[in-house]
Enzyme design. Structure first.
Site, PDB file in Angstrom:
ATOM      1  N   ASP A   1      -3.475  -2.381  -1.256  1.00  0.00           N
ATOM      2  CA  ASP A   1      -3.753  -3.716  -1.793  1.00  0.00           C
ATOM      3  C   ASP A   1      -4.816  -3.722  -2.878  1.00  0.00           C
ATOM      4  O   ASP A   1      -5.658  -4.617  -2.939  1.00  0.00           O
ATOM      5  CB  ASP A   1      -4.162  -4.684  -0.659  1.00  0.00           C
ATOM      6  CG  ASP A   1      -3.129  -4.698   0.430  1.00  0.00           C
ATOM      7  OD1 ASP A   1      -1.941  -4.790   0.084  1.00  0.00           O
ATOM      8  OD2 ASP A   1      -3.504  -4.597   1.612  1.00  0.00           O
TER       9      ASP A   1
ATOM     10  N   ASN B   1       6.769  -2.132   4.150  1.00  0.00           N
ATOM     11  CA  ASN B   1       5.397  -2.428   4.578  1.00  0.00           C
ATOM     12  C   ASN B   1       4.573  -2.798   3.353  1.00  0.00           C
ATOM     13  O   ASN B   1       3.567  -3.475   3.454  1.00  0.00           O
ATOM     14  CB  ASN B   1       4.764  -1.248   5.328  1.00  0.00           C
ATOM     15  CG  ASN B   1       4.961   0.102   4.641  1.00  0.00           C
ATOM     16  OD1 ASN B   1       5.739   0.231   3.699  1.00  0.00           O
ATOM     17  ND2 ASN B   1       4.252   1.105   5.116  1.00  0.00           N
TER      18      ASN B   1
ATOM     19  N   HIS C   1       3.811  -5.450  -3.381  1.00  0.00           N
ATOM     20  CA  HIS C   1       3.220  -5.225  -4.705  1.00  0.00           C
ATOM     21  C   HIS C   1       3.332  -6.500  -5.529  1.00  0.00           C
ATOM     22  O   HIS C   1       4.420  -6.930  -5.884  1.00  0.00           O
ATOM     23  CB  HIS C   1       3.929  -4.055  -5.407  1.00  0.00           C
ATOM     24  CG  HIS C   1       3.684  -2.742  -4.710  1.00  0.00           C
ATOM     25  ND1 HIS C   1       4.428  -1.626  -4.934  1.00  0.00           N
ATOM     26  CD2 HIS C   1       2.744  -2.393  -3.798  1.00  0.00           C
ATOM     27  CE1 HIS C   1       3.954  -0.635  -4.171  1.00  0.00           C
ATOM     28  NE2 HIS C   1       2.940  -1.087  -3.477  1.00  0.00           N
TER      29      HIS C   1
ATOM     30  N   ARG D   1      -1.427 -11.651   6.814  1.00  0.00           N
ATOM     31  CA  ARG D   1      -2.641 -11.470   7.622  1.00  0.00           C
ATOM     32  C   ARG D   1      -3.892 -11.523   6.750  1.00  0.00           C
ATOM     33  O   ARG D   1      -3.882 -11.041   5.612  1.00  0.00           O
ATOM     34  CB  ARG D   1      -2.617 -10.094   8.311  1.00  0.00           C
ATOM     35  CG  ARG D   1      -1.597  -9.973   9.405  1.00  0.00           C
ATOM     36  CD  ARG D   1      -1.672  -8.608  10.070  1.00  0.00           C
ATOM     37  NE  ARG D   1      -1.178  -7.538   9.211  1.00  0.00           N
ATOM     38  CZ  ARG D   1      -1.139  -6.260   9.578  1.00  0.00           C
ATOM     39  NH1 ARG D   1      -1.604  -5.889  10.755  1.00  0.00           N
ATOM     40  NH2 ARG D   1      -0.647  -5.339   8.768  1.00  0.00           N
TER      41      ARG D   1
ATOM     42  N   ASP E   1     -13.490  -9.451 -11.088  1.00  0.00           N
ATOM     43  CA  ASP E   1     -13.590 -10.860 -11.469  1.00  0.00           C
ATOM     44  C   ASP E   1     -13.637 -11.789 -10.258  1.00  0.00           C
ATOM     45  O   ASP E   1     -14.149 -12.903 -10.343  1.00  0.00           O
ATOM     46  CB  ASP E   1     -12.385 -11.243 -12.344  1.00  0.00           C
ATOM     47  CG  ASP E   1     -11.074 -10.889 -11.651  1.00  0.00           C
ATOM     48  OD1 ASP E   1     -10.816  -9.683 -11.476  1.00  0.00           O
ATOM     49  OD2 ASP E   1     -10.333 -11.809 -11.251  1.00  0.00           O
TER      50      ASP E   1
HETATM   51  P1  IMP Z   1       2.772   0.570   8.902  1.00  0.00           P
HETATM   52  O1  IMP Z   1       2.777   1.168   7.543  1.00  0.00           O
HETATM   53  O2  IMP Z   1       3.523  -0.729   8.986  1.00  0.00           O
HETATM   54  O3  IMP Z   1       3.177   1.532   9.966  1.00  0.00           O
HETATM   55  O4  IMP Z   1       1.264   0.163   9.233  1.00  0.00           O
HETATM   56  C1  IMP Z   1       0.248   1.147   9.455  1.00  0.00           C
HETATM   57  C2  IMP Z   1      -1.087   0.688   8.909  1.00  0.00           C
HETATM   58  O5  IMP Z   1      -1.031   0.652   7.482  1.00  0.00           O
HETATM   59  C3  IMP Z   1      -1.514  -0.711   9.330  1.00  0.00           C
HETATM   60  O6  IMP Z   1      -2.921  -0.736   9.441  1.00  0.00           O
HETATM   61  C4  IMP Z   1      -1.078  -1.580   8.177  1.00  0.00           C
HETATM   62  O7  IMP Z   1      -1.817  -2.766   8.080  1.00  0.00           O
HETATM   63  C5  IMP Z   1      -1.351  -0.655   7.022  1.00  0.00           C
HETATM   64  N1  IMP Z   1      -0.499  -0.909   5.856  1.00  0.00           N
HETATM   65  C6  IMP Z   1       0.798  -0.573   5.708  1.00  0.00           C
HETATM   66  N2  IMP Z   1       1.255  -0.929   4.509  1.00  0.00           N
HETATM   67  C7  IMP Z   1       0.217  -1.481   3.865  1.00  0.00           C
HETATM   68  C8  IMP Z   1       0.058  -2.025   2.559  1.00  0.00           C
HETATM   69  O8  IMP Z   1       0.966  -2.054   1.721  1.00  0.00           O
HETATM   70  N3  IMP Z   1      -1.176  -2.494   2.253  1.00  0.00           N
HETATM   71  C9  IMP Z   1      -2.197  -2.439   3.121  1.00  0.00           C
HETATM   72  N4  IMP Z   1      -2.103  -1.939   4.344  1.00  0.00           N
HETATM   73  C10 IMP Z   1      -0.896  -1.466   4.713  1.00  0.00           C
HETATM   74 MG    MG Z   2      -0.135  -4.747  -1.049  1.00  0.00          MG
END
Ligand code: IMP
Ligand code: MG
Length: 477
Positions: free
Chosen positions: A22, A48, A51, A357, A386
């Site tokens: 992120d 997951n 973007h 979340r 910023d």
């Molecule tokens: P998973 O990738 O869904 O298995 O999640 C595993 C961990 O990675 C968790 O703590 C998620 O919140 C975090 N996570 C997965 N994808 C992202 C993303 O794109 N941005 C931030 N955290 C992520």
């Molecule tokens: Mg993201």
């Protein structure tokens, strides 16, 4: 150093995240895809990811398809690489949405070797990993971990398996034994997923071979990372990680190239604050474990706005509020770090693009950034400076105070990270910087902090982003 010249001469550029995800990969994937790349490829993770790309005031969120897809009609290729895990239904939805916007997918390629996230992966992930309250690590619940588990265990289903229905049925029979609690039935799975596969069939390729051709032909290749180094299954804070290696190495592997072939790997660092979503250690978190628990409590943006008396409105399912509202600025300047953390979250709009979340917030950890640079290389892009306009001061962590004194090295050990007390350098806050277009016009205190970051990490800040739009970008000489 002449970043522009380096970019011009590069054959392969990677945009990866040096924190917990992120950080703005979407913006920079779009930035290089629009101005530079012939090919944009993603190598890790699945839906997951979220973007976010903002072009001319319109925000778009991609989960699977690299941001380069917006340039499909310009003859630019977009690749979903061999290292990804793909939910066919989600991919279909994303294609539908792009099609409604007029995209014709003339240059889209999907790897036959990418693994497919099956319905039993999603239910398993939701049951075991999603809920932090029930002892999970706080995954996104999209089936990522179980899909990679099956890949590593050599029983996973690939995109290419859908080309042969008999073979597919046999493979599903074998793998489903490992999910005794799943209610999924083979015939139903094939019936549901079949049409989703048919939709993507024209795009399925041996993308590794295609990639090698592009490379040999001197095409400019952009690698779009997902998640972040500290969430990498290799280098992150295991077990609070995602299930792919989202470092430069894993990202390259995931598109069929070697990290050695990447001329310019840009590691993105959110600065001077950072975030983490999901469970796991986060030494600089404002409000510490109280914040971690609070963010795990399935709160929404609206809950927070209500709780802190910030005015908002809702339109088309979205929530609008003034990120510079005096109430939010006051929270950022609160003596209570927990409140300060929420203030930064509201000011920067840090809510999950995939799950909604609240993201945990804290000052940027230069110790972690130094560790990340050790793997992803010294070049950094700083984003979101910023967002904290109006904060009276900001801090950067340059060490951890632990039992043995001050340490300036990161550790993947949970116990160490949870005990580490950040040692901060403090800097004066600043006002709006989104109009800045040259490095020298940035506030002095921010430039001092950047210089300190470079010295501490032995890295080099190549680009500073001062807003979500493409042109809100300062490329250093
Ligand atoms: P998973 O990738 O869904 O298995 O999640 C595993 C961990 O990675 C968790 O703590 C998620 O919140 C975090 N996570 C997965 N994808 C992202 C993303 O794109 N941005 C931030 N955290 C992520
Ligand atoms: Mg993201």
């Amino acid at each position: 150093m002449g970043i522009e010249k380096l970019v011009k001469d590069a054959k392969v550029i990677a945009v990866i995240c040096n924190q917990y995800g992120d950080t703005g990969k979407g913006k920079f994937s779009d930035y290089f895809a629009s101005s530079w790349a012939d090919v944009t490829a993603r190598g890790t993770g699945g839906n997951n990811a979220g973007h976010t790309v903002k072009v001319n005031g319109v925000e778009k969120i991609f989960h699977l398809i690299p941001a380069g897809i917006s340039h499909d009609s310009d003859g630019k290729t977009t690749i979903l690489g061999n290292g990804m895990v793909i939910d066919l239904k989600v991919l279909n939805h994303e294609l539908d949405e792009l099609e409604r916007e007029g995209n014709t997918f003339d240059n889209l390629m999907i790897s036959q070797d990418a693994h497919v996230i099956m319905p039993y992966h999603v239910s398993f992930d939701k049951a075991k990993n999603q809920s932090q309250k029930c002892g999970g690590i706080g995954s996104t619940g999209r089936g990522i971990g179980p899909a990679y588990t099956d890949k590593i265990a050599r029983r996973g289903i690939t995109v290419g398996d859908f080309l042969d229905k008999d073979r597919l049925a046999k493979k599903i029979d074998k793998v489903i034994e490992f999910y005794p609690n799943s209610t999924a039935v083979k015939e139903e799975i094939i019936e549901i997923l079949g049409p989703y596969f048919e939709r993507i069939r024209p795009f399925v390729r041996d993308t590794v071979t295609e990639m090698h051709k592009f490379y040999r032909n001197g095409k400019k290749i952009l690698l779009e990372g997902a998640q972040g180094l500290l969430l990498s299954v290799e280098y992150g804070t295991h077990p609070y990680v995602t299930s792919s290696d989202c470092s430069l190495n894993g990202t390259s592997t995931g598109v069929g190239l070697s990290a050695k072939m990447v001329d310019l790997p840009f590691g993105i660092v959110k600065f001077p604050f950072m975030t983490r979503v999901g469970g796991g250690p986060f030494p600089t978190e404002l409000g510490g474990e109280r914040s971690e628990k609070y963010c795990a409590d399935e709160r929404t943006k609206i809950d927070e706005l209500k709780e802190y008396g910030i005015k908002y409105s809702t339109k088309n399912g979205g929530v609008q509020y003034d990120t510079r509202a005096p109430g939010i600025i006051n929270m950022m300047n609160s003596d209570d770090e927990f409140v300060q953390g929420i203030g930064i979250r509201l000011a920067a709009g840090e809510y999950g693009a995939t799950t909604g979340r609240p993201r945990r917030t804290g000052w940027t950890d230069a110790v972690a950034a130094k560790y990340a640079a050790g793997i992803n290389g010294p070049l950094m892009i700083l984003t979101k400076a910023d967002s904290i306009a109006g904060a009276k001061k900001f801090k950067i962590c340059h060490g951890y105070l632990g039992e043995g004194g001050i340490s300036t090295e990161f550790s993947r050990d949970e116990k160490f990270l949870r005990r580490a007390r950040p040692v901060y350098s403090e800097y004066q806050g600043y006002g709006e910087i989104s109009d800045a277009r040259s490095y020298s016009s940035l506030p002095t205190s921010l430039r001092i902090a950047i210089k300190d970051l470079e010295a501490f990490t032995e890295g080099r800040v190549a680009i500073v982003s001062v807003g979500a739009e493409r042109d809100e970008t300062i490329v250093r000489d």
